[in-house]
Motif scaffolding. Structure first.
Motif, PDB file in Angstrom:
ATOM      1  N   LEU A 424      30.919 -18.835 -31.373  1.00 38.88           N
ATOM      2  CA  LEU A 424      31.418 -18.322 -30.232  1.00 38.88           C
ATOM      3  C   LEU A 424      33.193 -17.792 -31.214  1.00 38.88           C
ATOM      4  O   LEU A 424      33.247 -17.513 -31.880  1.00 38.88           O
ATOM      5  CB  LEU A 424      31.512 -19.992 -29.924  1.00 38.88           C
ATOM      6  N   PHE A 425      33.120 -16.188 -29.815  1.00 39.06           N
ATOM      7  CA  PHE A 425      34.444 -15.764 -30.332  1.00 39.06           C
ATOM      8  C   PHE A 425      35.034 -16.814 -29.734  1.00 39.06           C
ATOM      9  O   PHE A 425      35.730 -17.433 -29.448  1.00 39.06           O
ATOM     10  CB  PHE A 425      34.126 -14.601 -29.488  1.00 39.06           C
ATOM     11  N   ASP A 426      36.155 -16.378 -30.285  1.00 34.57           N
ATOM     12  CA  ASP A 426      37.805 -17.153 -29.839  1.00 34.57           C
ATOM     13  C   ASP A 426      38.328 -15.933 -28.213  1.00 34.57           C
ATOM     14  O   ASP A 426      39.257 -15.425 -28.706  1.00 34.57           O
ATOM     15  CB  ASP A 426      38.809 -16.789 -30.601  1.00 34.57           C
ATOM     16  N   ASP A 427      37.371 -16.117 -27.298  1.00 35.59           N
ATOM     17  CA  ASP A 427      37.565 -15.861 -26.090  1.00 35.59           C
ATOM     18  C   ASP A 427      37.811 -17.261 -25.370  1.00 35.59           C
ATOM     19  O   ASP A 427      37.244 -18.316 -25.220  1.00 35.59           O
ATOM     20  CB  ASP A 427      36.491 -14.814 -25.933  1.00 35.59           C
ATOM     21  N   THR A 428      37.688 -17.112 -23.925  1.00 41.58           N
ATOM     22  CA  THR A 428      37.054 -17.981 -22.956  1.00 41.58           C
ATOM     23  C   THR A 428      36.212 -18.128 -22.719  1.00 41.58           C
ATOM     24  O   THR A 428      35.175 -17.148 -23.236  1.00 41.58           O
ATOM     25  CB  THR A 428      37.779 -17.073 -21.694  1.00 41.58           C
ATOM     26  N   VAL A 429      35.298 -18.964 -22.176  1.00 37.26           N
ATOM     27  CA  VAL A 429      34.194 -19.756 -21.535  1.00 37.26           C
ATOM     28  C   VAL A 429      33.602 -18.757 -20.839  1.00 37.26           C
ATOM     29  O   VAL A 429      32.123 -18.126 -21.226  1.00 37.26           O
ATOM     30  CB  VAL A 429      33.718 -20.668 -20.508  1.00 37.26           C
ATOM     31  N   ARG A 430      34.211 -18.130 -20.117  1.00 36.25           N
ATOM     32  CA  ARG A 430      33.239 -16.863 -19.067  1.00 36.25           C
ATOM     33  C   ARG A 430      32.873 -15.712 -20.010  1.00 36.25           C
ATOM     34  O   ARG A 430      31.828 -14.904 -20.451  1.00 36.25           O
ATOM     35  CB  ARG A 430      33.930 -16.428 -18.337  1.00 36.25           C
ATOM     36  N   GLY A 431      34.408 -15.512 -21.067  1.00 37.08           N
ATOM     37  CA  GLY A 431      34.254 -14.475 -22.322  1.00 37.08           C
ATOM     38  C   GLY A 431      32.624 -14.391 -23.126  1.00 37.08           C
ATOM     39  O   GLY A 431      32.017 -13.379 -23.181  1.00 37.08           O
ATOM     40  N   ASN A 432      32.757 -15.565 -23.587  1.00 31.87           N
ATOM     41  CA  ASN A 432      32.171 -15.857 -23.881  1.00 31.87           C
ATOM     42  C   ASN A 432      29.939 -15.926 -23.659  1.00 31.87           C
ATOM     43  O   ASN A 432      29.568 -15.949 -24.483  1.00 31.87           O
ATOM     44  CB  ASN A 432      31.669 -17.662 -24.763  1.00 31.87           C
ATOM     45  N   VAL A 433      30.618 -16.096 -22.375  1.00 34.05           N
ATOM     46  CA  VAL A 433      28.954 -16.404 -21.260  1.00 34.05           C
ATOM     47  C   VAL A 433      28.838 -14.894 -21.533  1.00 34.05           C
ATOM     48  O   VAL A 433      27.385 -14.308 -21.948  1.00 34.05           O
ATOM     49  CB  VAL A 433      28.618 -17.567 -20.556  1.00 34.05           C
ATOM     50  N   LEU A 435      29.706 -12.057 -22.132  1.00 36.93           N
ATOM     51  CA  LEU A 435      30.194 -11.041 -23.460  1.00 36.93           C
ATOM     52  C   LEU A 435      30.754  -9.521 -23.205  1.00 36.93           C
ATOM     53  O   LEU A 435      29.118  -8.990 -23.338  1.00 36.93           O
ATOM     54  CB  LEU A 435      29.080 -11.155 -24.384  1.00 36.93           C
ATOM     55  N   GLY A 436      30.641  -9.859 -21.878  1.00 37.52           N
ATOM     56  CA  GLY A 436      30.781  -8.005 -21.425  1.00 37.52           C
ATOM     57  C   GLY A 436      29.691  -7.668 -19.983  1.00 37.52           C
ATOM     58  O   GLY A 436      30.071  -6.622 -19.671  1.00 37.52           O
ATOM     59  N   LEU A 437      29.557  -8.582 -19.730  1.00 36.67           N
ATOM     60  CA  LEU A 437      27.905  -8.106 -18.941  1.00 36.67           C
ATOM     61  C   LEU A 437      28.651  -8.261 -17.354  1.00 36.67           C
ATOM     62  O   LEU A 437      29.551  -8.928 -17.486  1.00 36.67           O
ATOM     63  CB  LEU A 437      26.306  -9.223 -19.105  1.00 36.67           C
ATOM     64  N   PRO A 438      28.379  -6.941 -16.686  1.00 37.77           N
ATOM     65  CA  PRO A 438      29.197  -6.586 -15.630  1.00 37.77           C
ATOM     66  C   PRO A 438      28.634  -8.272 -14.607  1.00 37.77           C
ATOM     67  O   PRO A 438      27.644  -7.491 -13.497  1.00 37.77           O
ATOM     68  CB  PRO A 438      29.046  -5.642 -15.119  1.00 37.77           C
ATOM     69  N   VAL A 439      28.644  -9.560 -14.916  1.00 36.96           N
ATOM     70  CA  VAL A 439      28.003 -10.692 -13.804  1.00 36.96           C
ATOM     71  C   VAL A 439      29.309 -11.065 -13.075  1.00 36.96           C
ATOM     72  O   VAL A 439      29.440 -11.686 -14.087  1.00 36.96           O
ATOM     73  CB  VAL A 439      27.162 -11.221 -14.342  1.00 36.96           C
ATOM     74  N   GLY A 440      28.807 -11.996 -11.523  1.00 37.88           N
ATOM     75  CA  GLY A 440      29.938 -12.742 -11.243  1.00 37.88           C
ATOM     76  C   GLY A 440      29.717 -14.442 -12.073  1.00 37.88           C
ATOM     77  O   GLY A 440      28.839 -14.549 -12.375  1.00 37.88           O
ATOM     78  N   ASP A 441      31.042 -14.552 -11.439  1.00 44.19           N
ATOM     79  CA  ASP A 441      30.826 -16.027 -11.599  1.00 44.19           C
ATOM     80  C   ASP A 441      30.012 -17.833 -11.106  1.00 44.19           C
ATOM     81  O   ASP A 441      29.888 -18.042 -12.066  1.00 44.19           O
ATOM     82  CB  ASP A 441      32.405 -17.127 -11.245  1.00 44.19           C
ATOM     83  N   GLU A 442      29.646 -16.528  -9.987  1.00 42.88           N
ATOM     84  CA  GLU A 442      27.998 -17.590  -9.393  1.00 42.88           C
ATOM     85  C   GLU A 442      26.644 -17.509 -10.579  1.00 42.88           C
ATOM     86  O   GLU A 442      26.194 -18.357 -10.836  1.00 42.88           O
ATOM     87  CB  GLU A 442      28.038 -16.254  -8.282  1.00 42.88           C
ATOM     88  N   GLU A 443      26.327 -16.098 -10.763  1.00 42.05           N
ATOM     89  CA  GLU A 443      25.843 -15.804 -11.735  1.00 42.05           C
ATOM     90  C   GLU A 443      25.958 -16.976 -13.220  1.00 42.05           C
ATOM     91  O   GLU A 443      25.101 -17.521 -14.185  1.00 42.05           O
ATOM     92  CB  GLU A 443      25.194 -14.455 -12.045  1.00 42.05           C
ATOM     93  N   VAL A 444      27.298 -16.847 -13.505  1.00 39.85           N
ATOM     94  CA  VAL A 444      28.122 -17.561 -14.572  1.00 39.85           C
ATOM     95  C   VAL A 444      27.322 -19.318 -14.455  1.00 39.85           C
ATOM     96  O   VAL A 444      26.731 -20.100 -15.475  1.00 39.85           O
ATOM     97  CB  VAL A 444      29.715 -17.100 -15.298  1.00 39.85           C
ATOM     98  N   TRP A 445      27.663 -19.428 -13.649  1.00 39.82           N
ATOM     99  CA  TRP A 445      28.189 -21.088 -13.473  1.00 39.82           C
ATOM    100  C   TRP A 445      26.387 -21.664 -13.078  1.00 39.82           C
ATOM    101  O   TRP A 445      25.901 -22.682 -13.293  1.00 39.82           O
ATOM    102  CB  TRP A 445      27.953 -21.257 -11.465  1.00 39.82           C
ATOM    103  N   ALA A 446      25.770 -20.265 -12.344  1.00 42.74           N
ATOM    104  CA  ALA A 446      23.995 -20.823 -12.380  1.00 42.74           C
ATOM    105  C   ALA A 446      23.658 -21.059 -14.278  1.00 42.74           C
ATOM    106  O   ALA A 446      23.061 -21.634 -13.847  1.00 42.74           O
ATOM    107  CB  ALA A 446      23.484 -19.676 -11.610  1.00 42.74           C
ATOM    108  N   ALA A 447      23.999 -20.178 -15.065  1.00 49.30           N
ATOM    109  CA  ALA A 447      23.500 -19.966 -16.325  1.00 49.30           C
ATOM    110  C   ALA A 447      23.845 -21.484 -16.907  1.00 49.30           C
ATOM    111  O   ALA A 447      23.232 -22.159 -17.546  1.00 49.30           O
ATOM    112  CB  ALA A 447      24.160 -18.520 -16.942  1.00 49.30           C
TER     113      ALA A 447
END
Length: 596
Positions: A424-433, A435-447
């Protein structure tokens, strides 16, 4: 020296325009420097001497002298500014280009190449070596420009007084001999220092990367001593380089001064005989004092050449490496689970064969468990599924397409690997999930929900915006693994490869994850490297590897009675527990007999 000039030639060809402007600016400076000697001689002959003889200063001569000196100074300043600016542009462009080329080559080279090269050495190639390779470019335009100055000065000297010019020119053979000796002495020392710089970087990287091992096993003193030994060796090598340069620079600077002394001695005699005027002697002496600077400028370039050659050769060694992965033009399009087929696959680490004639067929949407003892080739086989390495023989096909025929980036769009050792990188949870992919928070929470990570992420102080620390040190091992799984799932892979990626997760959570992968609308074909019975039981089929070969394949219920190796492996813990219980019962019976 020839190698050094070839390195400089690469830079000049790459930055012709910038180099031309820098040299032109340096040439302006050189010509104006010589012109300053002429202006000084003119002022001496036409202003100073008449004023001393007549006791007054002629207004016209004073004005002319001031305008000459100011004009020459202004043009010199313009030349200096242009030379320094464009020399810096050239140097930093070449360093940046080398770093980009080395980094791109690292990405192109297969994982097998990286296994053979320490990380510290790779870091040194991209930083210290790239910097050293182009270090001479800073003084190079000045050195080339001052050649104009030397030629101009030589012509002016010969035109002014050929005898004094001949006396002064005797220093040039001495300079050539000095440079030759210097190059021969410094080159091996610079090579050694550059190699030691990479070795020290390697030790430092290992110590920082293995900080947990160092701390828990109390190896701080040993690691400190190991780093100290490398650092002291590097220090001694740099001192040896500095000692040679420290001897070279004063000698190089002393030669023009000796030339000036010789010119003054001979010039004094010619002045007494009336062969030259005082203004000519001042002009010639001043020109020779000016020669010290261009000679030093040439010396700066020559001084950097050995180190530049070493750095350039180390960079070229990376860029000239063959074995980079070749790509085709095929694509792995589609949204449905992918089918995986392995045909006659073989792989070796050097002379050690790991996989032998592996054949495997995983239908779309199935969950297959790769099981085998340590060293059977499971992780290596999993790496071929995502083309981290290419097989020496055979092929890996997804939906009938050989992965070697897929366009660059096409495999990672359809296939995802979650390794056992999570990074894991020294980044936020969102950033680590994402990794620059243009996805919204809904998709992040689904994953995160699919990876059974949404619960602990919601409990974090900042939720998705919480920083996890370097390598995710603020999270547990199981939490890190679930974030890594979510990172793969958010990309909606058609084939998901789990290399013991849930080993730190308790069996109940693992069961929910695997069941979710099967039931979700974004269902994937799943290949899981497994050891635990709970994981294996969730798979549709089991592939048992032993000594790099597939020895059996089928449902867990069928393999258990018919494959002895598989049975012994998966029931090892149960058999050990049964044997322990039997021993405890036997000891209890003996104690009862003794009591009776």
């Amino acid at each position: 020296m020839r190698q050094g000039f070839r390195v400089l030639g690469v830079a000049i060809r790459s930055e012709r325009g910038v180099f031309a402007v820098a040299v032109l600016s340096s040439a302006v400076y050189g010509v104006m420097t010589v012109a300053s000697a002429w202006a000084l001689g003119w002022a001496t002959q036409n202003l100073v001497l008449p004023s001393l003889a007549e006791g007054r200063v002629a207004d016209g001569a004073l004005t002319t002298a001031v305008l000459l000196i100011l004009g020459v100074a202004l043009l010199k300043a313009t030349g200096v500014a242009g030379r320094r600016y464009f020399a810096g542009v050239m140097q930093y462009r070449m360093q940046a280009r080398s770093r980009r080329e080395v980094t791109r080559q690292y990405l192109r080279l297969p994982l097998a190449w990286h296994h053979k090269h320490p990380t510290g050495q790779l870091l040194s190639n991209a930083s210290a070596d790239a910097e050293a390779a182009w270090a001479p470019l800073a003084p190079l335009p000045m050195a080339v420009g001052v050649v104009v100055m030397l030629v101009t000065a030589a012509v002016a000297l010969v035109a002014t007084d050929p005898v004094l010019a001949l006396v002064g020119f005797l220093i040039f053979p001495a300079i050539a001999v000095l440079n030759f000796v210097y190059q021969r002495r410094l080159s091996p020392l610079a090579t050694r220092a550059q190699q030691l710089r990479a070795e020290v970087s390697e030790v430092a990287h290992e110590s920082f990367d293995g900080a947990l091992v160092v701390k828990t096993l109390g190896r701080e003193d040993e690691e400190t001593a190991r780093f100290r030994a490398g650092a002291e060796e590097l220090r001694d090598a740099n001192i040896a380089v500095g000692r040679v340069r420290g001897l070279f620079d004063p000698l190089l600077e002393a030669l023009p001064i000796l030339g000036v002394l010789a010119v003054l001695l001979v010039g004094a005699g010619r002045l007494e005989s009336g062969a030259i005027t005082p203004g000519v002697l001042v002009q010639v002496a001043y020109l020779f004092t000016l020669l010290a600077f261009p000679i030093r400028a040439l010396g700066w370039v020559l001084a950097e050449l050995p180190r530049a050659v070493v750095g350039y050769e180390r960079v070229r060694a990376v860029l000239d490496t063959t074995g980079s992965m070749e790509y085709g033009s095929a694509t792995l399009t589609g949204e449905k689970p992918a089918g995986l087929r392995v045909q006659g696959l073989g792989y070796s680490y050097g002379d050690s064969a790991v996989l032998h004639e592996v054949d495997l067929d995983v239908p779309p949407g199935r969950t297959v468990a790769l099981v085998g003892p340590t060293g059977s080739g499971k992780s290596t086989l999993a790496q071929t599924f995502v083309r981290l390495v290419d097989p020496a023989r055979g092929a890996v096909l997804i939906d009938g397409v050989d992965l070697r025929e897929v366009a660059r980036g096409g495999v990672s769009e359809a296939v995802a690997l979650v390794p056992q050792q999570t990074f894991l990188f020294d980044d936020t949870v969102r950033g680590n999930v994402t990794l620059g992919l243009p996805v919204g928070d809904e998709e992040v929470w689904a994953a995160l929900r699919l990876a059974q990570a949404d619960g602990f992420v919601s409990a974090l102080p900042g939720g998705l915006d919480t920083r996890v620390g370097e390598r995710g040190t603020s999270l547990s091992g199981g939490q890190r693994q679930r974030l890594a799984l979510a990172r793969a799932l958010v990309r909606r892979p058609r084939l998901l490869v789990l290399d013991d990626a849930t080993s730190s997760v308790d069996p109940q959570v693992e069961a929910k994850i695997l069941q979710g992968l099967r039931d979700t609308a974004q269902a994937s074909t799943v290949v899981v490297v497994a050891y635990r019975m709970a994981t294996i039981a969730l798979a549709d089929e089991v592939v048992y590897l032993e000594h790099g070969r597939v020895t059996d394949q089928g449902p867990h219920e069928l393999l258990l009675p018919r494959c002895e190796g598989y049975r012994n492996l998966v029931t090892a813990y149960e058999r050990e527990e049964a044997e322990r219980e039997a021993l405890d019962a036997e000891e209890a019976e003996k104690e009862e007999e003794v009591s009776a």
